[in-house]
Scaffold this motif. Sequence first.
Motif, short mmCIF file in Angstrom:
data_model
loop_
_atom_site.label_atom_id
_atom_site.label_comp_id
_atom_site.label_asym_id
_atom_site.label_seq_id
_atom_site.Cartn_x
_atom_site.Cartn_y
_atom_site.Cartn_z
N LEU A 71 39.82 91.15 -44.28
CA LEU A 71 40.67 92.52 -43.12
C LEU A 71 39.50 93.17 -43.16
O LEU A 71 39.91 94.40 -42.63
CB LEU A 71 42.22 92.17 -44.18
CG LEU A 71 43.11 91.56 -44.17
CD1 LEU A 71 44.31 92.16 -44.70
CD2 LEU A 71 43.37 91.08 -42.68
N SER A 72 38.51 93.42 -44.20
CA SER A 72 37.98 94.96 -43.36
C SER A 72 36.61 94.84 -42.92
O SER A 72 35.91 95.47 -42.87
CB SER A 72 37.23 94.98 -45.24
OG SER A 72 35.95 93.93 -46.18
N VAL A 73 36.43 93.80 -42.54
CA VAL A 73 35.04 93.45 -41.13
C VAL A 73 35.03 94.55 -40.97
O VAL A 73 33.89 94.77 -40.53
CB VAL A 73 34.99 91.69 -40.91
CG1 VAL A 73 34.78 91.25 -42.09
CG2 VAL A 73 36.51 91.31 -40.36
N GLY A 74 36.07 94.31 -39.44
CA GLY A 74 35.98 95.25 -38.85
C GLY A 74 36.10 97.27 -39.38
O GLY A 74 34.94 97.85 -38.67
N GLN A 123 44.87 89.91 -54.83
CA GLN A 123 45.61 89.12 -53.55
C GLN A 123 43.63 89.54 -52.62
O GLN A 123 43.86 90.67 -52.53
CB GLN A 123 46.39 88.97 -53.33
CG GLN A 123 47.44 88.38 -54.11
CD GLN A 123 47.57 86.45 -53.46
OE1 GLN A 123 46.86 85.99 -52.87
NE2 GLN A 123 47.56 86.12 -54.95
N PRO A 124 43.70 88.28 -52.21
CA PRO A 124 42.23 88.42 -51.06
C PRO A 124 42.64 89.52 -50.16
O PRO A 124 42.27 90.36 -49.74
CB PRO A 124 42.37 87.73 -50.00
CG PRO A 124 42.01 86.34 -51.15
CD PRO A 124 43.71 86.60 -52.37
N MET A 125 44.41 89.42 -49.24
CA MET A 125 44.84 90.76 -48.57
C MET A 125 44.72 91.60 -49.05
O MET A 125 44.51 93.21 -48.53
CB MET A 125 46.28 90.15 -48.01
CG MET A 125 46.63 91.11 -47.16
SD MET A 125 48.09 89.78 -46.18
CE MET A 125 47.45 89.19 -45.66
N ILE A 126 45.07 92.33 -50.21
CA ILE A 126 45.30 93.52 -50.96
C ILE A 126 43.36 93.86 -51.45
O ILE A 126 43.60 95.48 -50.78
CB ILE A 126 46.07 93.56 -52.22
CG1 ILE A 126 47.69 92.64 -52.06
CG2 ILE A 126 46.00 94.84 -53.06
CD1 ILE A 126 48.22 93.27 -51.46
N ALA A 127 42.66 92.87 -51.78
CA ALA A 127 41.72 94.18 -52.05
C ALA A 127 40.78 94.04 -51.12
O ALA A 127 40.30 95.31 -50.71
CB ALA A 127 40.87 92.73 -52.70
N THR A 128 41.46 93.12 -49.85
CA THR A 128 39.86 93.52 -48.47
C THR A 128 40.88 94.83 -47.98
O THR A 128 40.22 95.64 -46.85
CB THR A 128 39.94 92.50 -48.06
OG1 THR A 128 41.13 91.55 -47.67
CG2 THR A 128 39.17 91.07 -48.90
N LEU A 129 42.23 94.75 -47.97
CA LEU A 129 42.81 95.71 -47.16
C LEU A 129 42.69 96.90 -47.36
O LEU A 129 42.07 98.17 -46.99
CB LEU A 129 44.65 95.83 -47.85
CG LEU A 129 45.45 96.30 -47.02
CD1 LEU A 129 45.20 96.87 -44.84
CD2 LEU A 129 46.57 96.25 -47.79
N ALA A 130 41.95 97.29 -49.22
CA ALA A 130 41.84 98.56 -49.74
C ALA A 130 40.38 99.10 -49.46
O ALA A 130 39.95 99.70 -48.85
CB ALA A 130 41.77 97.88 -51.08
N ALA A 245 34.72 102.35 -34.20
CA ALA A 245 33.83 100.88 -33.91
C ALA A 245 34.63 99.86 -35.15
O ALA A 245 34.71 100.13 -35.87
CB ALA A 245 32.10 100.81 -34.02
N GLY A 246 34.84 98.52 -34.46
CA GLY A 246 34.94 97.76 -35.07
C GLY A 246 36.83 97.25 -35.31
O GLY A 246 36.91 96.90 -36.15
N GLN A 247 37.38 98.22 -34.83
CA GLN A 247 39.07 98.30 -35.10
C GLN A 247 39.47 96.92 -34.37
O GLN A 247 39.18 96.70 -33.37
CB GLN A 247 40.00 99.41 -34.49
CG GLN A 247 39.28 100.68 -34.41
CD GLN A 247 40.01 102.03 -34.54
OE1 GLN A 247 40.88 102.23 -33.49
NE2 GLN A 247 40.35 102.74 -35.11
N ASP A 248 40.49 96.21 -34.84
CA ASP A 248 40.96 95.16 -34.76
C ASP A 248 39.57 93.73 -34.97
O ASP A 248 40.31 92.22 -34.65
CB ASP A 248 41.36 94.98 -33.25
CG ASP A 248 42.47 96.04 -32.89
OD1 ASP A 248 43.41 96.63 -34.24
OD2 ASP A 248 43.52 96.73 -32.27
N TYR A 249 38.54 94.36 -35.67
CA TYR A 249 37.79 93.12 -35.21
C TYR A 249 37.73 91.70 -35.83
O TYR A 249 38.03 90.41 -35.99
CB TYR A 249 36.39 93.50 -35.61
CG TYR A 249 35.59 94.15 -34.48
CD1 TYR A 249 36.45 94.66 -33.48
CD2 TYR A 249 34.15 94.81 -34.85
CE1 TYR A 249 35.26 95.48 -32.36
CE2 TYR A 249 33.18 94.68 -33.81
CZ TYR A 249 34.28 95.00 -32.28
OH TYR A 249 33.68 95.99 -31.61
N GLU A 250 38.67 92.24 -37.11
CA GLU A 250 39.36 91.09 -38.44
C GLU A 250 39.96 90.34 -37.93
O GLU A 250 40.30 88.91 -37.99
CB GLU A 250 40.49 91.70 -39.15
CG GLU A 250 41.22 92.84 -39.15
CD GLU A 250 41.07 94.10 -38.73
OE1 GLU A 250 41.29 95.34 -38.15
OE2 GLU A 250 39.19 94.47 -38.46
#
Length: 321
Positions: A71-74, A123-130, A245-250
């Motif tokens: 979830l961090s790519v954007g 969890q991937p969602m938690i780590a990448t959200l951080a 920049a990159g908002q919502d790209y994920e």
Amino acid sequence: MKESVLRRFARIDKSNITPAIVLAALCIVLAIVSPTFRTEQNLINILQQVTINAIVAVGMTLVIFTGGVDLSVGSVVGFTGIVMGMMIVNNGISPLIAVPVGILIGAACGFVNGILISRLKLQPMIATLAMMSMARGAALTLAQGRTITGYSPEFNWIGQGTIPGTDIPVQILLMLALYVGIWYLMKYRKTGRYIYAIGGNEEATRLSGINVVKFKTLTYVLSGTLAALASFVLVAKLNSAQSIAGQDYELDAIASAVIGGASLLGGSGNVWGTLMGAIIIGVIRNGLNLLNVDSNLQKLILGIIILIAILTDALRNRKRA
């Protein structure tokens, strides 16, 4: 006699048939209802518009193959763009140094994600959200709300230039080259087979002697690297770097992978399906714009399409089980 790589490349992958049919049907319908859609310039515009998402999406797809999500790519796109911009414009550092540094920072963000997930079992969602929050916060802090502009024509060439003697944008060629490279990695190298194996059954893969931590972390490193590369292309394309920049790209990246046939549970899918998924999203947006559909309604329509893709993936997984 061994089959040539070119012949292997040309062979039809059955898993690509559904997104190919959807893409073809969309193009036929839009070509009928809007003559502008089928012009050469508009088709090139569509490919230009999907380039950034397609580059981010192929990195996301590698992560999804392992059963994870990034979830961090954007935010990484925004953060690395600001870093490159500050180095080049504010400090006069050569792009030959600034761009690799930005890409390395993207890789480092991915490495942190990978270690947290594969080694520390978050969890991937938690780590990448951080990481999403940290990278966006870093971008906002560094930029202080300013837009960084003033790049050289040589820097902007990757996002605005065309191949000499043609009208083909450089960014499209870069996108296709990346997909060929990742396709080859996933289909003909051990690394690709290990990544699929992790998504299929991580415990069995570990018991077979494969270093799961190494290869799972690698997918997040590649995801961060490709997000930073997409940031480079985006900054060159717009001649500006923005912290937002990159908002919502994920979301677009995940949607591209799922529409292209990748399973959110991992272990199945292919990168060409992701490219078609990205193009499908681009074609839909382009068609809605040509038909003068309200921008808010466009978001609703795209949301419905993403929901349908996720539900289709859930049904596929249920049948497979």
